[in-house]
Write a protein that holds these residues in place. Structure first.
Motif, short mmCIF file in Angstrom:
data_model
loop_
_atom_site.label_atom_id
_atom_site.label_comp_id
_atom_site.label_asym_id
_atom_site.label_seq_id
_atom_site.Cartn_x
_atom_site.Cartn_y
_atom_site.Cartn_z
N PRO A 21 -42.83 -43.81 49.48
CA PRO A 21 -44.41 -43.52 49.93
C PRO A 21 -43.87 -43.74 51.87
N VAL A 22 -44.46 -42.96 52.25
CA VAL A 22 -44.45 -42.99 54.39
C VAL A 22 -45.37 -44.17 54.51
N LEU A 23 -46.38 -44.04 53.80
CA LEU A 23 -48.14 -45.10 53.53
C LEU A 23 -48.04 -45.33 52.58
N PHE A 24 -48.14 -46.76 53.73
CA PHE A 24 -48.87 -48.73 52.12
C PHE A 24 -50.06 -48.52 52.81
N ARG A 25 -50.92 -48.98 51.28
CA ARG A 25 -51.50 -48.63 50.15
C ARG A 25 -52.07 -50.27 50.16
#
Length: 197
Positions: A36-40
């Motif tokens: 994924p592009v976002l780190f959560r």
């Protein structure tokens, strides 16, 4: 109330103005690190209440033979370092500000695992919303030790004001431009907090 109104107005304006930067950064992350592009990650917010913090991903999902996550230094690519140096990885946190999880200025949200390690004084950093930037970030960031960082955080809690927030935001821009205090000596990012020994 004034601080919250300032946060919403400034964060919303920044999201609109910086939307092309978001798009380009997301494309670069996808190209260099994949999905994924976002780190959560779950972080402690106001009064220690957990929330999901968003960032652009800057590390590979690399593990050892036993499935343990490798150290930051082995997962942080050259692209990831440049992303962190520019602080572009922090841009998605503006959505956290709009949602009310964070403020533009406040103590940086650390790891959930640190919560039981704080002494009573250090716990006071959670008396305000965590920030995208903070007083500790413009006074050393990751180049200072944990005790000094916590002292700066609690100083902010005791002295917060809209004018102080504006000064911290302006100083943050300066720090980002000169790439000051991005990592601790000998560390890819910052050494882990292990409690008060």
């Amino acid at each position: 109330m004034i601080k919250r109104l300032f946060d919403i107005t400034a964060a919303t304006t920044a999201l609109v103005v910086l939307s092309p930067v978001y798009a380009i950064t997301a494309y670069k992350v996808s190209k260099n690190l994949g999905s994924p592009v976002l780190f959560r990650q779950t972080r402690p917010g106001l009064h220690g209440k957990p929330f999901e913090m968003l960032k652009f991903r800057s590390m590979k999902d690399a593990v050892d033979a036993e499935g343990n996550v490798l150290p930051d230094s082995e997962r942080l690519t050259d692209f990831g370092k440049r992303l962190r140096d520019s602080s572009l990885d922090e841009l998605p946190e503006l959505w956290n500000v709009i949602k009310g999880d964070m403020s533009l200025v406040g103590p940086r949200p650390l790891l959930m695992e640190y919560l039981p390690l704080y002494n009573d004084e250090q716990k006071r950093r959670h008396h305000v919303r965590p920030g995208v930037t903070g007083y500790a970030q413009v006074n050393g960031r990751n180049a200072i030790g944990w005790n000094e960082k916590f002292a700066l955080d609690t100083w902010y809690v005791d002295n917060q004001s809209l004018w102080l927030d504006i000064k911290i935001l302006l100083n943050t821009v300066k720090k980002v431009v000169i790439k000051d205090g991005i990592s601790a000596d000998g560390e890819a990012t910052m050494s882990k907090f292990k409690g008060n020994i």
